[in-house]
Design an enzyme around this catalytic site. Structure first.
Site, PDB file in Angstrom:
ATOM      1  N   GLY A  11       0.795  -1.220   0.000  1.00 52.39           N
ATOM      2  CA  GLY A  11       0.000   0.000   0.000  1.00 52.39           C
ATOM      3  C   GLY A  11       0.827   1.269   0.000  1.00 52.39           C
ATOM      4  CG  ASN A  12       4.943   1.332   1.396  1.00 55.53           C
ATOM      5  OD1 ASN A  12       4.669   0.196   1.072  1.00 55.53           O
ATOM      6  ND2 ASN A  12       6.149   1.812   1.330  1.00 55.53           N
ATOM      7  CE  LYS A 214       0.956  -6.436  -1.102  1.00 52.56           C
ATOM      8  NZ  LYS A 214       0.722  -6.243   0.314  1.00 52.56           N
ATOM      9  CE  LYS A 276       4.292  -6.970   3.666  1.00 56.13           C
ATOM     10  NZ  LYS A 276       3.275  -6.912   2.597  1.00 56.13           N
TER      11      LYS A 276
HETATM   12  P1  ADP Z   1       1.960  -3.838   2.836  1.00 49.93           P
HETATM   13  O1  ADP Z   1       1.029  -2.711   2.593  1.00 49.93           O
HETATM   14  O2  ADP Z   1       3.232  -3.705   2.062  1.00 49.93           O
HETATM   15  O3  ADP Z   1       1.336  -5.198   2.740  1.00 49.93           O
HETATM   16  P2  ADP Z   1       2.000  -4.223   5.746  1.00 49.93           P
HETATM   17  O4  ADP Z   1       1.787  -3.061   6.629  1.00 49.93           O
HETATM   18  O5  ADP Z   1       0.892  -5.202   5.589  1.00 49.93           O
HETATM   19  O6  ADP Z   1       2.485  -3.645   4.343  1.00 49.93           O
HETATM   20  O7  ADP Z   1       3.289  -5.033   6.232  1.00 49.93           O
HETATM   21  C1  ADP Z   1       4.546  -4.391   6.403  1.00 49.93           C
HETATM   22  C2  ADP Z   1       4.727  -3.988   7.856  1.00 49.93           C
HETATM   23  O8  ADP Z   1       4.933  -5.122   8.677  1.00 49.93           O
HETATM   24  C3  ADP Z   1       5.934  -3.149   8.150  1.00 49.93           C
HETATM   25  O9  ADP Z   1       5.735  -1.803   7.835  1.00 49.93           O
HETATM   26  C4  ADP Z   1       6.141  -3.388   9.650  1.00 49.93           C
HETATM   27  O10 ADP Z   1       5.552  -2.348  10.399  1.00 49.93           O
HETATM   28  C5  ADP Z   1       5.366  -4.664   9.936  1.00 49.93           C
HETATM   29  N1  ADP Z   1       6.120  -5.745  10.585  1.00 49.93           N
HETATM   30  C6  ADP Z   1       5.556  -6.660  11.398  1.00 49.93           C
HETATM   31  N2  ADP Z   1       6.432  -7.538  11.844  1.00 49.93           N
HETATM   32  C7  ADP Z   1       7.635  -7.195  11.308  1.00 49.93           C
HETATM   33  C8  ADP Z   1       8.942  -7.750  11.403  1.00 49.93           C
HETATM   34  N3  ADP Z   1       9.205  -8.823  12.126  1.00 49.93           N
HETATM   35  N4  ADP Z   1       9.943  -7.141  10.713  1.00 49.93           N
HETATM   36  C9  ADP Z   1       9.685  -6.052   9.959  1.00 49.93           C
HETATM   37  N5  ADP Z   1       8.459  -5.478   9.833  1.00 49.93           N
HETATM   38  C10 ADP Z   1       7.429  -6.047  10.492  1.00 49.93           C
HETATM   39 MG    MG Z   2      -0.166  -6.033   3.999  1.00 52.23          MG
END
Ligand code: ADP
Ligand code: MG
Length: 332
Positions: A11-12, A214, A276
């Site tokens: 999303g970012n 996704k 992910k």
């Molecule tokens: P996207 O929109 O790319 O799917 P998400 O917000 O769903 O992004 O997932 C990415 C986020 O996951 C990061 O911004 C971070 O805040 C969070 N996160 C959770 N656990 C971890 C981890 N172990 N290491 C790094 N980031 C993490």
């Molecule tokens: Mg996400």
């Protein structure tokens, strides 16, 4: 074909923050990501791009809701199609302009993508993904009665509709995506995890009021076209153990076994990094068919050893590919 990369942008890459949500803001964010993607293309990668659509679907649902007195509502599968088209257009234009600037003669094309799910997926018994706006108890009760929606109370913030989030089983347009990438196009597809559809007894596809993760769909896409690289572009430069804790530890590399172990130990949040890592595990682990459709072409030869997953943020895509940052996940 070698050097095929599936890039899952979060999303970012479209909405930087709460204050930058307009269409021109989203386009500007897309241009930034397109620069790094073009950098990869310049280095010889054949890129298939997939993206999230959560906020954009939310905007359509809200518009639809506000205009109900005058206009028909938009079903969720059509919200998916609308956002795949609009976001695809943003990436097509941004990539065109960026590739043009670099003198690269390559075209980007978007495929509206349906993703097959199993009607017996347990997710249909347990809708978990909140969508649309918050309501009070009375409005929620009315939607439940009139539309048959499943509603949940969200930690004091009000009531929200929840829809099932089934696992993706097969990319319906897989062959078209495969042909285009082999013909040298940059392909944008499976946006928002794809439009969830199921096959009825007559073999017809039927759209569903559901959403597919996704990252899971991106992983299936990468396996289906036998990609070499599954690149997850998100808001963090690297993945951490003990994320946001005093003993936080950034990771340069994980083996498949380590990724499974850390995931089981709860290092990756369920709604963000967890999917992910799970997606990367499914990509690398050809023996594990969970959540995947074993497409014939790659069923007969295990190519998972050449595969690599990489997680980083858009601005570090190129550095991460050089091994300078990001978190790499490999079979061993
Ligand atoms: P996207 O929109 O790319 O799917 P998400 O917000 O769903 O992004 O997932 C990415 C986020 O996951 C990061 O911004 C971070 O805040 C969070 N996160 C959770 N656990 C971890 C981890 N172990 N290491 C790094 N980031 C993490
Ligand atoms: Mg996400």
């Amino acid at each position: 074909m070698s050097n095929v990369a599936v890039i899952a942008v979060g999303g970012n890459s479209l909405i930087l923050d709460e204050k930058h949500k307009t269409i021109p803001d989203q386009y500007a964010a897309t241009v930034e990501t397109a620069k790094h993607v073009a950098g990869m293309i310049e280095k010889g990668w054949n890129v298939v791009l997939t993206h999230g659509n959560g906020p954009q679907v939310g905007f359509i649902l809200r518009r639809s809701e506000l205009s109900l007195h005058e206009l028909h509502p938009v079903p969720l599968d059509y919200c998916g199609a609308d956002t795949q088209g609009a976001i695809g257009y943003m990436f097509q234009r941004a990539l065109h302009n960026e590739l043009h600037k670099r003198g690269i003669d390559k075209q980007a094309a978007t495929i509206v993508t349906q993703v097959l799910v199993d009607k017996n997926d347990p997710a249909f018994q347990n809708p978990s993904k909140p969508i649309g706006s918050f309501m009070n108890a009375e409005q929620a009760a009315r939607k439940r009665a009139e539309e048959g929606w499943q509603m949940v109370e969200d930690a004091g913030r009000g009531w929200r509709r929840v829809v099932p989030s089934p696992l993706p089983k097969a990319i319906v347009e897989r062959d078209a995506i495969h042909e285009l990438i082999h013909a040298g196009f940059v392909v944008i597809c499976s946006g928002g995890g794809g439009i969830p559809v199921y096959e009825n007894e007559q073999g017809e596809l039927v759209g569903l009021e559901a959403v597919i993760d996704k990252d899971f769909a991106g992983s299936l896409l990468a396996r289906s076209i036998d990609a070499d690289l599954f690149l997850v572009s998100t808001a963090v430069e690297q993945v951490a153990l003990n994320y946001n804790k005093p003993n936080q530890q950034w990771l340069d590399h994980m083996t498949l076994a380590e990724a499974k172990k850390y995931l089981a130990e709860g290092h990756f949040h369920k709604g963000s990094m967890g999917p992910k890592i799970q997606a990367a595990i499914w990509f690398l682990d050809a023996s594990d068919a969970t959540g995947s459709a074993h497409h014939e072409e790659w069923m007969h030869h295990d190519t998972s050893h050449k595969r690599k997953a990489l997680i980083t943020n858009p601005e570090n895509l190129e550095r991460a590919l050089n091994g300078e940052t990001g978190t790499r996940i490999t079979k061993d």
